[in-house]
Enzyme design. Structure first.
Site, mmCIF file in Angstrom:
data_model
loop_
_atom_site.group_PDB
_atom_site.id
_atom_site.type_symbol
_atom_site.label_atom_id
_atom_site.label_comp_id
_atom_site.label_asym_id
_atom_site.label_seq_id
_atom_site.Cartn_x
_atom_site.Cartn_y
_atom_site.Cartn_z
ATOM 1 C CE LYS A 170 59.645 35.781 40.221
ATOM 2 N NZ LYS A 170 58.815 36.023 42.035
ATOM 3 C CB ALA B 93 43.442 42.788 36.316
ATOM 4 C CD GLN B 94 38.003 37.513 36.035
ATOM 5 O OE1 GLN B 94 37.152 37.888 35.955
ATOM 6 N NE2 GLN B 94 38.547 36.301 36.278
ATOM 7 C CD GLU C 75 35.048 47.829 38.768
ATOM 8 O OE1 GLU C 75 35.751 47.945 39.528
ATOM 9 O OE2 GLU C 75 34.777 46.358 37.530
ATOM 10 C CG HIS D 297 38.526 39.980 44.669
ATOM 11 N ND1 HIS D 297 36.840 39.110 44.303
ATOM 12 C CD2 HIS D 297 38.137 41.258 43.241
ATOM 13 C CE1 HIS D 297 36.157 40.525 43.021
ATOM 14 N NE2 HIS D 297 37.205 40.796 42.797
ATOM 15 N NE ARG E 134 37.795 44.354 44.321
ATOM 16 C CZ ARG E 134 37.857 44.844 43.824
ATOM 17 N NH1 ARG E 134 39.629 44.756 44.128
ATOM 18 N NH2 ARG E 134 37.796 44.591 42.321
ATOM 19 C CG HIS F 60 42.416 40.779 44.406
ATOM 20 N ND1 HIS F 60 42.323 40.353 43.398
ATOM 21 C CD2 HIS F 60 41.925 42.088 44.318
ATOM 22 C CE1 HIS F 60 42.216 41.079 42.451
ATOM 23 N NE2 HIS F 60 41.890 42.491 43.080
ATOM 24 N NE ARG G 14 42.920 47.090 44.897
ATOM 25 C CZ ARG G 14 42.158 46.412 43.442
ATOM 26 N NH1 ARG G 14 42.135 47.407 42.252
ATOM 27 N NH2 ARG G 14 42.031 45.464 43.299
#
Length: 524
Positions: free
Chosen positions: A35, A46-47, A118, A246, A293, A355, A390
């Site tokens: 696109k 994405a970090q 994480e 997020h 999250r 997010h 997620r």
């Protein structure tokens, strides 16, 4: 109509590029459509990282990873999808991204990727490249795609609609046949022209729809184009109520939100209120900041509501005592300093933001949709992996795994696939007269969509709020369709049309589901 490609891949993030590379390696002729410019996808934003293989001493396993995914998914995960990713994903991440493409993951003393922790993960299994993992992965993928002789890259083209039979057939007798996808209509903003790109197989990898929300970590191009096109083509769509927020984005009044990676909390950052009091002890006393999250986002939301404060704060002092913040989190530190915030001296103001979309076009374990000829992978697809919420760092891996599997399944089908007949499918017809759409009207409509979803279909929802939102957007949707058919095509018009449709899909799904589960939270 163009000559049919073997495989048309719409979208050039990790899912689209992985699919293109895998199919091309199998000898398939691929047309990859971006696109924006190649590399401008959501993947680049994405970090945190991607799930890899934890060292043996961490005691990790496919069973443990599967259990973590299912716990985060709040009982709605598809078991076979979870098992597939847990068993195949980490090995593919290491073999393809690190060993073949050379993604520069941060390495340990033994010269292999050094995983971090994480939220809601039971082991340190997250591969990362400082705090810009997505950009590192996307850069490697883009370079490989450009070099592959079997891939034709086409940039700056917008998806208008999927080409399907019998919808776009010249012969009316074809109406009795089942729906099948034969490619896509693509709009070129530079020329104002629409072309019919035919393909024996088509794979949607167009990403998510986070831009539909007022506060989001997604780029402006995340407007749900692929989801809207699939819905109009009659593909089966599921789980649209599950939109993950997020917990931690940088809060600066009047400016877009900047993602603050999950790895900060994984390494020990604490959430506090303005008084410096740690509040996750009240909401998740066992997991604290490493809770899923949805739990952390609601905790911040409730603290803000109770205190009247516009944000909460993320205290990096526990990290600064043992880590070089500039070395480990250069993106975060640069974003904070650009706003005059020094995380060494003060907590970072944070708010939750839209997010990741956990629903999408329903696919099987090989990425097949309900429409013959159409595959999907990445955020536009719903594999069932995420369930109602997620688990951190599963999305990049899901895009990789289903991109690979979709490409392999499409390649197998090509052996007996007939080539679409250009003479039987209608070329795009531009109206003889059309009018330019006022940019101010587009901005106004986007403002209504984004504020409506944020206020009425956000972190906390009620039936009354959702019904109000549905009524507000119902009129806008009908007006939009009239404008669409009367106006000169533009990228802005196409994105707005997609955004309104996707907003209504979210609202309808949220209204039909009265049960609070995962990131769909009904206080009533």
């Amino acid at each position: 109509m163009s000559k049919a490609a073997d495989l048309l891949v719409l979208g050039a993030g990790i899912a689209g590029c992985s699919a293109a590379l895998r199919a091309a390696d199998l000898g398939v002729s691929v047309v990859l459509v971006a696109k924006d410019e190649l590399g401008g996808s959501n993947t680049s934003w994405a970090q945190g990282g991607i799930i890899g293989l934890a060292p043996p001493e961490e005691g990790d396993s496919a069973d443990l990873l599967a259990a973590d995914i299912e716990a985060a998914g709040a009982g709605l995960c598809r078991p076979e999808a979870v098992r597939l990713l847990a068993e195949e994903g980490p090995k593919l991440c290491r073999a393809f991204l690190w060993e073949r493409l050379g993604v520069p993951f941060d390495l340990g003393a033994n010269g292999t990727p050094d995983p971090t922790a994480e939220a809601a993960h039971s082991a340190r299994r997250i591969y990362h490249a400082k705090d810009a993992t997505g950009l590192a992965i996307q850069t490697a993928l883009s370079e490989a795609v450009r070099k592959h002789p079997n891939i034709q890259v086409r940039e700056h083209l917008c998806l208008v609609d999927l080409i399907t039979s019998p919808h776009h057939c010249v012969s009316p007798v074809r109406v009795y046949e089942p729906i099948r996808v034969h490619g896509a209509y693509l709009f070129d903003p530079a020329t104002g022209e629409v072309e019919g790109a035919l393909a024996r197989r088509t794979l949607l990898a167009t990403g998510g729809l986070g831009y539909l929300y007022l506060h989001t970590t997604n780029p402006p191009g995340a407007t749900g184009d692929g989801l809207a096109a699939a819905y109009r083509a009659s593909a089966r769509i599921v789980n649209c109520e599950y939109l993950q927020f997020h917990p931690t984005t940088l809060y600066v009044p009047g400016k877009p939100r900047t993602l603050l990676t999950e790895a900060l909390r994984g390494e020990g950052a604490r959430l506090v209120n303005r008084k410096g009091e740690r509040f996750m002890t009240k909401y998740a006393p066992e997991q604290l900041e490493l809770a899923p999250r949805d739990v952390v986002s609601r905790a911040i939301f409730q603290e803000m509501a109770a205190s009247g404060e516009p944000c909460a704060f993320l205290d990096l002092a526990p990290l600064a005592a043992r880590l070089d913040l500039d070395e480990h989190f250069p993106t975060v530190m640069a974003a904070c300093r650009a706003e005059g915030i020094d995380p060494h001296r003060q907590p970072i103001p944070v708010v939750p933001a839209a997010h990741y979309f956990c629903g999408g076009v329903l696919v099987d374990l090989d990425g097949r949709t309900s429409l013959p000829g159409l595959f999907a992978a990445g955020e536009v697809a719903c594999t069932g992996l995420h369930g109602a919420n997620r688990l951190a760092s599963t999305s990049l891996l899901e895009g990789l795994v289903w991109g690979f599997r979709g490409a392999e399944a499409a390649a197998r089908e090509l052996a007996g696939a007939l080539e679409p007949d250009p003479g039987d499918l209608a070329a795009w017809r531009t109206p003889e007269t059309s009018k330019e759409m006022d940019p101010l009207l587009i901005d106004q409509d986007w403002g209504l969509i984004r504020s409506t979803l944020w206020n009425y279909a956000g972190i906390v929802r009620t039936k009354a709020r959702l019904e109000r939102a549905k009524a507000d957007l119902h009129y806008l949707a009908h007006r939009m369709e009239r404008f669409y058919h009367e106006s000169t095509l533009s990228r802005e018009l196409l994105e707005l049309r997609s955004g309104i449709l996707c907003a209504r899909l979210i609202l309808n799904a949220a209204l039909q589901n009265p049960e609070s589960r995962g990131c769909h939270y009904r206080v009533d």
